[in-house]
Write a protein that holds these residues in place. Sequence first.
Motif, PDB file in Angstrom:
ATOM      1  N   ALA A 165      -5.710   6.187 -20.867  1.00  0.00           N
ATOM      2  CA  ALA A 165      -5.422   7.612 -20.988  1.00  0.00           C
ATOM      3  C   ALA A 165      -5.899   7.994 -22.430  1.00  0.00           C
ATOM      4  CB  ALA A 165      -3.752   7.701 -21.243  1.00  0.00           C
ATOM      5  N   SER A 166      -5.994   7.596 -23.188  1.00  0.00           N
ATOM      6  CA  SER A 166      -6.495   7.843 -24.610  1.00  0.00           C
ATOM      7  C   SER A 166      -7.941   8.256 -24.847  1.00  0.00           C
ATOM      8  CB  SER A 166      -6.076   6.883 -25.738  1.00  0.00           C
ATOM      9  OG  SER A 166      -4.487   6.729 -25.710  1.00  0.00           O
ATOM     10  N   THR A 167      -8.742   7.481 -23.866  1.00  0.00           N
ATOM     11  CA  THR A 167     -10.161   7.564 -23.906  1.00  0.00           C
ATOM     12  C   THR A 167     -10.886   8.133 -22.720  1.00  0.00           C
ATOM     13  OG1 THR A 167     -10.338   5.295 -22.890  1.00  0.00           O
ATOM     14  CG2 THR A 167     -10.582   5.470 -25.363  1.00  0.00           C
ATOM     15  N   GLN A 168     -10.076   8.227 -21.578  1.00  0.00           N
ATOM     16  CA  GLN A 168     -10.398   8.982 -20.516  1.00  0.00           C
ATOM     17  C   GLN A 168      -9.490  10.297 -19.886  1.00  0.00           C
ATOM     18  OE1 GLN A 168     -12.126   6.549 -17.248  1.00  0.00           O
ATOM     19  NE2 GLN A 168     -11.828   4.737 -18.792  1.00  0.00           N
ATOM     20  N   TYR A 169      -8.897  10.942 -21.029  1.00  0.00           N
ATOM     21  CA  TYR A 169      -7.927  11.992 -20.653  1.00  0.00           C
ATOM     22  C   TYR A 169      -8.569  13.051 -19.821  1.00  0.00           C
ATOM     23  CZ  TYR A 169     -10.024  13.408 -25.162  1.00  0.00           C
ATOM     24  OH  TYR A 169     -10.898  13.507 -26.299  1.00  0.00           O
ATOM     25  N   ASP A 170      -9.884  13.112 -20.106  1.00  0.00           N
ATOM     26  CA  ASP A 170     -10.380  14.394 -19.173  1.00  0.00           C
ATOM     27  C   ASP A 170     -10.954  14.085 -18.119  1.00  0.00           C
ATOM     28  OD1 ASP A 170     -10.136  16.342 -21.162  1.00  0.00           O
ATOM     29  OD2 ASP A 170     -12.117  16.092 -22.109  1.00  0.00           O
ATOM     30  N   HIS A 171     -10.994  12.657 -17.531  1.00  0.00           N
ATOM     31  CA  HIS A 171     -11.442  12.375 -16.344  1.00  0.00           C
ATOM     32  C   HIS A 171     -10.522  13.015 -15.019  1.00  0.00           C
ATOM     33  CE1 HIS A 171     -13.279   9.522 -13.373  1.00  0.00           C
ATOM     34  NE2 HIS A 171     -12.139   9.403 -12.787  1.00  0.00           N
ATOM     35  N   GLU A 172     -11.330  13.460 -14.285  1.00  0.00           N
ATOM     36  CA  GLU A 172     -10.541  14.011 -12.823  1.00  0.00           C
ATOM     37  C   GLU A 172     -11.104  13.443 -11.624  1.00  0.00           C
ATOM     38  OE1 GLU A 172      -8.003  15.554 -12.809  1.00  0.00           O
ATOM     39  OE2 GLU A 172      -7.769  16.157 -14.888  1.00  0.00           O
ATOM     40  N   VAL A 173     -10.411  13.238 -10.708  1.00  0.00           N
ATOM     41  CA  VAL A 173     -10.736  13.135  -9.318  1.00  0.00           C
ATOM     42  C   VAL A 173     -10.521  14.362  -8.366  1.00  0.00           C
ATOM     43  CG1 VAL A 173     -10.545  10.410  -9.536  1.00  0.00           C
ATOM     44  CG2 VAL A 173      -8.620  12.169  -8.585  1.00  0.00           C
ATOM     45  N   ASP A 174     -11.147  14.507  -7.301  1.00  0.00           N
ATOM     46  CA  ASP A 174     -11.202  15.737  -6.435  1.00  0.00           C
ATOM     47  C   ASP A 174      -9.630  15.662  -5.734  1.00  0.00           C
ATOM     48  OD1 ASP A 174     -11.577  17.979  -4.981  1.00  0.00           O
ATOM     49  OD2 ASP A 174     -12.761  17.055  -3.600  1.00  0.00           O
ATOM     50  N   ARG A 175      -8.822  16.738  -5.930  1.00  0.00           N
ATOM     51  CA  ARG A 175      -7.747  17.007  -5.523  1.00  0.00           C
ATOM     52  C   ARG A 175      -7.360  18.223  -5.684  1.00  0.00           C
ATOM     53  NH1 ARG A 175      -3.908  16.924  -9.546  1.00  0.00           N
ATOM     54  NH2 ARG A 175      -4.342  16.335 -11.492  1.00  0.00           N
ATOM     55  N   PRO A 176      -6.108  18.834  -4.991  1.00  0.00           N
ATOM     56  CA  PRO A 176      -5.317  19.867  -5.206  1.00  0.00           C
ATOM     57  C   PRO A 176      -5.036  19.882  -6.756  1.00  0.00           C
ATOM     58  CG  PRO A 176      -4.757  19.033  -3.194  1.00  0.00           C
ATOM     59  CD  PRO A 176      -5.457  18.084  -3.891  1.00  0.00           C
ATOM     60  N   LYS A 177      -4.935  21.346  -7.178  1.00  0.00           N
ATOM     61  CA  LYS A 177      -4.340  21.131  -8.559  1.00  0.00           C
ATOM     62  C   LYS A 177      -3.490  22.288  -8.688  1.00  0.00           C
ATOM     63  CE  LYS A 177      -7.807  18.681 -10.409  1.00  0.00           C
ATOM     64  NZ  LYS A 177      -8.817  19.091 -11.286  1.00  0.00           N
ATOM     65  N   ASP A 178      -2.581  22.235  -9.696  1.00  0.00           N
ATOM     66  CA  ASP A 178      -1.314  23.196  -9.912  1.00  0.00           C
ATOM     67  C   ASP A 178      -1.550  23.714 -11.271  1.00  0.00           C
ATOM     68  OD1 ASP A 178      -0.150  21.390 -11.360  1.00  0.00           O
ATOM     69  OD2 ASP A 178       1.235  20.632  -9.769  1.00  0.00           O
ATOM     70  N   ALA A 179      -0.673  24.550 -11.742  1.00  0.00           N
ATOM     71  CA  ALA A 179      -0.461  25.128 -13.044  1.00  0.00           C
ATOM     72  C   ALA A 179      -0.432  24.159 -14.064  1.00  0.00           C
ATOM     73  CB  ALA A 179       0.599  26.077 -13.255  1.00  0.00           C
ATOM     74  N   ILE A 180       0.286  22.953 -13.911  1.00  0.00           N
ATOM     75  CA  ILE A 180       0.416  21.784 -14.902  1.00  0.00           C
ATOM     76  C   ILE A 180      -0.879  20.981 -14.833  1.00  0.00           C
ATOM     77  CG2 ILE A 180       1.426  19.632 -15.152  1.00  0.00           C
ATOM     78  CD1 ILE A 180       4.134  20.701 -13.354  1.00  0.00           C
ATOM     79  N   ASP A 181      -1.863  21.221 -14.140  1.00  0.00           N
ATOM     80  CA  ASP A 181      -3.190  20.543 -14.514  1.00  0.00           C
ATOM     81  C   ASP A 181      -3.872  21.173 -15.472  1.00  0.00           C
ATOM     82  OD1 ASP A 181      -2.854  18.222 -12.591  1.00  0.00           O
ATOM     83  OD2 ASP A 181      -2.930  19.688 -11.045  1.00  0.00           O
ATOM     84  N   ALA A 182      -3.654  22.373 -15.703  1.00  0.00           N
ATOM     85  CA  ALA A 182      -4.351  23.158 -16.612  1.00  0.00           C
ATOM     86  C   ALA A 182      -4.111  22.888 -18.326  1.00  0.00           C
ATOM     87  CB  ALA A 182      -4.315  24.619 -16.684  1.00  0.00           C
ATOM     88  N   LEU A 183      -2.987  22.139 -18.433  1.00  0.00           N
ATOM     89  CA  LEU A 183      -2.542  21.529 -19.743  1.00  0.00           C
ATOM     90  C   LEU A 183      -3.381  20.207 -20.130  1.00  0.00           C
ATOM     91  CD1 LEU A 183       1.439  21.843 -19.424  1.00  0.00           C
ATOM     92  CD2 LEU A 183      -0.098  23.402 -20.490  1.00  0.00           C
TER      93      LEU A 183
END
Length: 304
Positions: A165-183
């Motif tokens: 989590a400290s080194t790959q905090y920007d890693h994302e997979v394809d999934r539905p997003k919500d407002a919390i994901d913008a943080l």
Amino acid sequence: MKKPLLVLSLIMISMIVNAQEIVLNLWEGTPPLQNDLGLEEKAVEEGIIRIENVQIPQIEVFLPSKQVRTGQAVVIFPGGGYHILAYDWEGRDFAKWLNTKGIVGIVVKYRLPDSKSLTDAKEVPLQDAQRAIRLARHYAEDWLIDPAKIGVMGFSAGGHLASTASTQYDHEVDRPKDAIDALSARPDFSILVYPVISFRDASAHSGSRRNLIGENASQELIDRFSGELNVTAETPPTFLVHAQDDGGVPIENSFLYYDALNAHNVPASLHIYPKGGHGFGFGLGKGPVAGWRDVLLDWMEDLK
């Protein structure tokens, strides 16, 4: 701060308030990368509480009294080789201890990659970890947390998750997003306790590696989940503690991560005790290692 109606609906369904304790589901409905197969979580208490086959990932939030809060929060990942969670020994007990120091403790009941309900198991623990950090920021005002003082703490395999989590905090997979994901999911600091770091052969904890990425993982996957190879100048300041006689997770794991942090000029504090074995937790009755928490508190105070 007003919350979206969707989020309020989720919280009304999933929140339990008991004095200064809050339980929240990480996700609304079926979590991402998971099929609803009707599987059930298993919790066994044999000296410590061991949780298996997590199907509804949650955070359990422990709030200190308002008068003593420091603004800091620690998101805690219990260990267990990515097979079980040592939920009280390396989770709740530490959250309650942090409360006595004015620090919000947030224990994560994250999904474990050996569950048959998962569609891409290797991605799921990190996904839950990121969500937990984002939820802490989302509720920072409500929980009297400084959103710039949210760290992670992990034990053994939970330490591997905290380092990921400290080194790959920007890693994302394809999934539905919500407002919390913008943080932001980047921790502001990291506390790694006898952590699994490397999946490379010399230092690997074979059980954690097998459970997360499989028996015959590609070199690309091994390197991706070897924390020492993913440190950058943006990796958060880190506190590491390990025992020299750790027979479960080789001490080299902490050395490798510290060396990588130092090479990138990331502030880091490494503490090695001659005895303590693996899984020493608070270290009570194990000699000088019992004092590691006092050293940690000094380090956290200095972060301010």
